[in-house]
Design a protein around this motif. Structure first.
Motif, short mmCIF file in Angstrom:
data_model
loop_
_atom_site.label_atom_id
_atom_site.label_comp_id
_atom_site.label_asym_id
_atom_site.label_seq_id
_atom_site.Cartn_x
_atom_site.Cartn_y
_atom_site.Cartn_z
N GLY A 40 0.86 -1.19 0.00
CA GLY A 40 0.00 0.00 0.00
C GLY A 40 0.89 1.23 0.00
O GLY A 40 1.86 1.28 0.74
N MET A 41 0.57 2.20 -0.84
CA MET A 41 1.39 3.41 -0.91
C MET A 41 0.53 4.65 -0.80
O MET A 41 -0.59 4.68 -1.31
CB MET A 41 2.15 3.47 -2.24
N ALA A 42 1.08 5.68 -0.17
CA ALA A 42 0.40 6.98 -0.14
C ALA A 42 1.45 8.07 -0.24
O ALA A 42 2.56 7.92 0.27
CB ALA A 42 -0.41 7.13 1.14
N PHE A 43 1.08 9.16 -0.92
CA PHE A 43 2.03 10.22 -1.22
C PHE A 43 1.53 11.57 -0.72
O PHE A 43 0.40 11.70 -0.25
CB PHE A 43 2.26 10.31 -2.73
N GLN A 44 2.40 12.57 -0.92
CA GLN A 44 2.01 13.92 -0.51
C GLN A 44 0.81 14.42 -1.32
O GLN A 44 -0.09 15.05 -0.78
CB GLN A 44 3.20 14.86 -0.71
N ASN A 45 0.80 14.13 -2.64
CA ASN A 45 -0.39 14.44 -3.45
C ASN A 45 -1.36 13.28 -3.30
O ASN A 45 -0.96 12.13 -3.44
CB ASN A 45 -0.03 14.56 -4.92
N ALA A 46 -2.61 13.60 -3.07
CA ALA A 46 -3.58 12.52 -2.88
C ALA A 46 -3.71 11.68 -4.14
O ALA A 46 -4.01 10.50 -4.08
CB ALA A 46 -4.93 13.09 -2.48
N SER A 47 -3.47 12.26 -5.30
CA SER A 47 -3.56 11.59 -6.59
C SER A 47 -4.74 10.62 -6.67
O SER A 47 -4.59 9.46 -7.02
CB SER A 47 -2.25 10.89 -6.96
N LEU A 48 -5.92 11.14 -6.35
CA LEU A 48 -7.13 10.35 -6.52
C LEU A 48 -7.58 10.45 -7.96
O LEU A 48 -7.21 11.39 -8.67
CB LEU A 48 -8.23 10.88 -5.59
N LEU A 49 -8.37 9.49 -8.40
CA LEU A 49 -8.90 9.54 -9.77
C LEU A 49 -10.13 10.44 -9.77
O LEU A 49 -11.12 10.15 -9.11
CB LEU A 49 -9.27 8.14 -10.25
N PRO A 50 -10.10 11.55 -10.52
CA PRO A 50 -11.18 12.54 -10.42
C PRO A 50 -12.52 12.04 -10.97
O PRO A 50 -13.55 12.62 -10.68
CB PRO A 50 -10.66 13.73 -11.24
N TRP A 51 -12.49 10.97 -11.77
CA TRP A 51 -13.75 10.47 -12.31
C TRP A 51 -14.39 9.43 -11.42
O TRP A 51 -15.41 8.85 -11.74
CB TRP A 51 -13.56 9.91 -13.72
N ARG A 52 -13.77 9.15 -10.27
CA ARG A 52 -14.32 8.17 -9.36
C ARG A 52 -14.71 8.83 -8.05
O ARG A 52 -14.04 9.76 -7.59
CB ARG A 52 -13.29 7.09 -9.05
N THR A 53 -15.76 8.30 -7.42
CA THR A 53 -16.15 8.79 -6.11
C THR A 53 -15.12 8.33 -5.08
O THR A 53 -14.27 7.49 -5.38
CB THR A 53 -17.51 8.21 -5.71
#
Lengths: 281, 263
Positions: free
Chosen positions: B79-92
């Motif tokens: 599992g990885m997480a970064f400073q930018n949330a980098s979520l997919l904008p087309w997904r809830t």
């Protein structure tokens, strides 16, 4: 702690704000584009009449619309031909541009190898290719389809490639560290991400596809709006030639509107408006 | 406790150019279930460390083992997480959290049949970080802190045995950050994954981790390995206790020395 005061049920807007509201009303805003077009025609009509310009130089809109009505059967038949030609070329451009864009965007190697050649290819004026197409396929629909395709595929390809190639590296790492294959990264992230680019390019591709098929029709066809306009001007039926231009413009706007409508439905997330967002807490 | 992550003499050069040497003979181990923080001057190769441990970049020299296996290709369970949330904008938010389940095995092949159960799990996880009621929101409808919480849920949904965090709280305001520290501690204590947290924030390192590793300036090596004794569960006050302040001062001294040595 004091409770926050309740906002009043209703409060009067200052006059300054109310005045602004008129132009911002939805029906007013929707009618503005029509007003611009009508205004343009009115100005054109007055201009032609004021300077008594000969019809074979610049026909007045009234003469053009008269010609449009008089030759409606002929125009309909030929616009149908042009529309079909354009759409077939456009469909080919979507397939080739889309697949090519995926290939180019997902591999740096493919990108570096093919991009210079594609730029060179795109710089060739497509009108210059039409005589060659005539040698290969003869006069008719095929050269027009191919010209429409040649003009339309490049913007699609470049945009899809850009969308896929610019996936955030962090996101790629997140997926790869979960065992995602390159194909999965493209399917889950690259492709959906390139959709706004793709639809933006469709709007450009649609209009240039029309340019392609009509130019080809003026050179290498015996049907279509381009052919009709060429024949009309050679017979000094200038209002008919202008009628052809107007029909082309209408078809262009209609197809653009359809592309834009699909775009809004498919990628609303990319063009979200400010009023959809929440105040951040 | 057995060692879950083992680095032995790991060096990494990004290219032939000697100035691209990011890590030089780095060695350390992390026992299973431990929470380790890595701190150091900026540009010391902390993020490179993340890439090497997960196999996203091959090491130039030395050996890396995770769970007893030599890392030769990207791992498939991290599992990885970064400073930018980098979520997919087309997904809830919910669908963003579900993303790893569509990719990581064994979940990917089960997802279709057990979608409801997985969705329930994702909702529960979101509720745990205080995002109940926001499952259907899109990323742009969430504040920065909410996006970051969503990202952490995404990193945890498949119950990874290894969690790599690269400054996930770096871009947040202080109050949100402290709140998320507490959430992070809860999440970690519930499942006890092995965590490697890369951060600039010494207080964050001292509050969250069992052990702090200090890296030297580039090329990075471990110059201090310091255990944090504060008992768990830790309360936010402990981040400001005298012990923690002393620890932070000690860490700062080492990093300062590393920077001046490099300059």
């Amino acid at each position: 702690m004091q409770p926050a005061p309740e906002p009043p049920e209703q409060f009067d807007l200052p006059a300054r704000v109310r005045r602004k509201r008129f132009l911002e009303r939805a029906p007013v805003r929707r009618s503005l584009p029509w007003l611009v077009v009508i205004g343009m025609f009115v100005f054109w009509e007055l201009f032609v009449r004021a300077f008594s310009i000969e019809q074979f130089i610049l026909p007045a809109p009234s003469a053009i619309f008269a010609a449009l009505w008089q030759w409606r059967g002929l125009i309909l038949e030929n616009s149908w031909q042009t529309l079909m030609t354009t759409l077939v070329g456009f469909a080919l451009a979507i397939v080739v541009g889309g697949l090519g864009g995926i290939a180019l965007g997902s591999s740096a190697l493919v990108y570096e190898s093919f991009y210079p050649a594609l730029i060179g290819f795109n710089s060739v004026p497509k009108v210059a290719v039409i005589p060659i197409l005539i040698i290969w396929f003869g006069i008719g629909t095929v050269p027009a389809i191919i010209t429409a395709f040649l003009l339309a595929f490049f913007p699609i390809l470049v945009n899809v490639a850009t969308g896929i190639a610019t996936v955030e590296p962090e996101l790629r790492d997140v997926l790869r560290a979960l065992g995602a294959s390159r194909r999965q990264v493209i399917m889950k992230v690259g492709l959906p991400r390139s959709m706004p680019y793709f639809f933006a390019s469709l709007k450009i591709a649609m209009t240039v596809a029309f340019v392609g098929s009509i130019v080809a029709e003026t050179v290498a066809a015996n049907k279509g709006i381009g052919y009709l306009m060429l024949v009309a001007s050679s017979r000094f039926e200038v209002p008919l030639a202008f009628a052809g231009l107007i029909v082309t413009g209408i078809m262009g706007v209609a197809m653009y509107a359809i592309s834009a409508g699909i775009e809004r439905r498919m990628t609303g997330w990319a063009t979200r408006s400010a009023d959809m967002s929440l105040p951040t807490s | 406790m057995s060692d879950f992550v083992e680095l032995d003499g790991v060096s990494l050069k990004y290219s032939e150019d000697p100035s691209s040497l990011a890590l030089y003979k780095t060695s350390f181990t992390v026992p299973r279930g431990e929470f380790v923080a890595v701190v150091g001057p900026s540009g010391c190769g902390k993020s490179t460390l993340m890439k090497v441990v997960t196999g996203l970049w091959p090491a130039t020299a030395g050996s890396i083992k995770v769970d007893g296996q030599a890392v030769e290709r990207p791992l498939n369970f991290v599992g990885m997480a970064f400073q930018n949330a980098s979520l997919l904008p087309w997904r809830t938010a919910l669908d963003n959290v579900m993303l790893p389940l569509e990719v990581a095995e064994p979940h990917a092949s089960r997802l279709k049949a057990e979608r409801a159960a997985y969705e329930q799990k994702a909702r529960a996880l979101l509720a745990l970080v205080g995002l109940k009621g926001f499952e259907g929101r899109y990323p742009w409808e969430l504040s920065g802190g909410m996006q970051q919480r969503t990202q952490i849920c995404r990193a945890l949904i498949h119950e990874p045995s290894l969690l790599m965090l690269d400054e996930p709280f770096g871009a947040l305001d202080m109050f949100t950050r402290e709140e998320l520290w507490l959430s992070m501690q809860d999440l970690w204590m519930a499942r006890r994954p092995t965590v490697i947290l890369v951060t600039h924030d010494l207080r964050e390192a001292a509050f969250l981790s069992d052990r702090v590793l200090v890296m030297s300036a580039r090329p990075g090596r471990i110059i201090l390995d310091r255990r944090v004794g504060t008992p768990r569960p830790r309360r936010l006050e402990s981040a400001y206790s005298a012990d923690t302040v002393a620890l932070i001062a000690e860490l700062r001294e080492h990093i300062h020395a590393a920077r001046t040595r490099a300059a």
